[in-house]
Write a protein that holds these residues in place. Structure first.
Motif, mmCIF file in Angstrom:
data_model
loop_
_atom_site.group_PDB
_atom_site.id
_atom_site.type_symbol
_atom_site.label_atom_id
_atom_site.label_comp_id
_atom_site.label_asym_id
_atom_site.label_seq_id
_atom_site.Cartn_x
_atom_site.Cartn_y
_atom_site.Cartn_z
ATOM 1 N N THR A 69 -8.600 2.500 0.428
ATOM 2 C CA THR A 69 -8.931 1.581 -0.672
ATOM 3 C C THR A 69 -9.640 2.343 -1.790
ATOM 4 O O THR A 69 -9.378 2.109 -2.973
ATOM 5 N N CYS B 192 0.847 -1.185 0.000
ATOM 6 C CA CYS B 192 0.000 0.000 0.000
ATOM 7 C C CYS B 192 0.889 1.244 0.000
ATOM 8 O O CYS B 192 1.870 1.302 0.743
ATOM 9 N N ASN C 222 -4.841 -4.098 -6.658
ATOM 10 C CA ASN C 222 -4.088 -2.850 -6.500
ATOM 11 C C ASN C 222 -2.858 -2.839 -7.399
ATOM 12 O O ASN C 222 -1.811 -2.273 -7.060
ATOM 13 N N LYS D 12 -2.154 -5.578 2.101
ATOM 14 C CA LYS D 12 -2.492 -4.730 0.955
ATOM 15 C C LYS D 12 -3.429 -3.602 1.375
ATOM 16 O O LYS D 12 -3.023 -2.464 1.524
ATOM 17 N N SER D 13 -4.691 -3.924 1.588
ATOM 18 C CA SER D 13 -5.694 -2.890 1.815
ATOM 19 C C SER D 13 -5.615 -2.256 3.202
ATOM 20 O O SER D 13 -6.170 -1.181 3.411
ATOM 21 N N ALA E 34 -2.572 -1.708 4.646
ATOM 22 C CA ALA E 34 -1.273 -1.015 4.665
ATOM 23 C C ALA E 34 -0.345 -1.532 5.754
ATOM 24 O O ALA E 34 0.366 -0.757 6.387
#
Length: 355
Positions: free
Chosen positions: A264, A32, A291, A208-209, A211
């Motif tokens: 996001t 992220c 992403n 990922k989403s 962070a």
């Protein structure tokens, strides 16, 4: 006789390059581009250093309760581990013990075949179609388990929920794992199907989403029986998988829903704009719901673009593998990072060698 005759030899997973250079633009490992929730920093400041002499809660109760509340399931339906890689590896070890092969796509997360090899699990890859989509019919045959990432990596493509349910419903005697590492960037989760299918395990990550790739937190949701089996294996392997720090920051991140939705949403918006910019530069790509964007250029080889970007301290991911060796996986960064990427690409593709 050499001791090497008794060594377990495997070809290891190769992670994305982790450069550490000033002013670099790092778009190669799907991290992220934004910091974690401010509540994570508060949780870190609130940690008591003296408590580190004590073992953490082996049941990871505080984090599991937060996840259960967020996803509207019972705590007995949640399992946590050191990143989704840990959760997936333990799931392979727990559920894939048949003589029949485990099935997963031929172009997908490249840790799956490593775990299968490590644990001596027979497996068979199912070829993606020419457009990189997964064919559900390939998974309607005898098997010892199934793993499907949705969206898939490195393609970013989403499989319709109806197609996934067809696979889950057709395999009641096999555990079907849906790896949803990228689900929060515009895809729909199969989590609502957990109550209906005893053989479904859904795996997600904080990397990922949320962070938090550096915190190493992943989780699985399934029916209580599956989670109990996972816990039996975990407690036979390592009782204390989650540190006190990861439990604290994980719970803080889960409880900040507004921040989660904000970052996001920002990444999705940047991704869609990036698609327009890349098309204008002569790139084509599957319609990513992750992403990252998996792109190939109409005139210039992916390897040449990769090398020329690297010379400028811009890092993307290149896979030297059949069928995908002319593609680059480009992580969606901040708007500023992406504009720097586009500026570099304008120079590179204008000067590059034609295919």
């Amino acid at each position: 006789m050499s001791y090497e005759a008794s060594v377990r030899r495997v070809v290891p997973y190769v992670p994305g390059e982790q450069p550490n250079r000033p002013d670099m633009i790092k778009l190669n490992t799907n991290e992220c581009p934004y910091p974690p929730s401010p509540r994570v920093e508060e949780a870190l400041r609130g940690l008591d250093a003296d408590s580190m002499r004590l073992y953490p809660d082996p049941a990871a109760s505080s984090l599991i309760q937060a996840l259960a509340a967020r996803y509207r399931v019972e705590p007995e339906q949640v399992f946590v581990g050191v990143g989704s890689d840990d959760v997936l590896a333990l799931s392979f070890l727990t559920f894939f013990n048949s003589e029949k092969p485990v099935l997963f796509p031929d172009i997908t997360y490249s840790f799956y075949d490593v775990w299968a090899d490590l644990f001596r699990i027979p497996f068979q890859t199912c070829p993606l179609r020419e457009d990189f989509t997964i064919c559900a019919e390939d998974y309607l045959k005898p098997n010892g388990g199934i793993v499907i990432p949705n969206p898939n990596a490195p393609t970013g493509l989403l499989m319709p929920l109806a197609e996934l349910e067809k696979i889950i419903a057709a395999n009641p005697d096999s555990v079907v794992i849906i790896d949803e590492a990228y689900v929060d960037f515009g895809a729909k989760s199969v989590l609502p199907l957990v109550e209906q299918y005893e053989n479904l395990l859904v795996v997600q990550t904080f990397s990922k989403s949320r962070a938090m790739a550096g915190a190493r937190i992943g989780f699985a949701i399934g029916q209580p029986k599956l989670i109990a089996y996972l816990n039996d294996v975990k407690f036979s392997f390592n009782s204390y998988t989650m540190s006190q720090a990861s439990l604290a920051v994980g719970r803080a991140a889960v409880e900040d829903e507004a921040y989660f939705q904000e970052i996001t949403g920002r990444i999705i918006k940047t991704r869609e704009q990036a698609k327009k910019e890349l098309r204008a530069l002569g790139f084509s790509f599957p319609d990513s719901k992750a992403n990252f964007i998996f792109a190939t250029h109409e005139r210039m080889s992916a390897k040449e673009i990769f090398d020329r970007l690297r010379e400028r301290d811009i890092y993307v991911r290149y896979f030297n593998k059949p069928r995908i060796d002319n593609y680059l996986r480009i992580t969606v960064g901040t708007d500023e990072q992406m504009e720097a990427l586009f500026a570099a690409l304008r120079e590179i593709v204008g000067q590059g060698t034609a295919l």
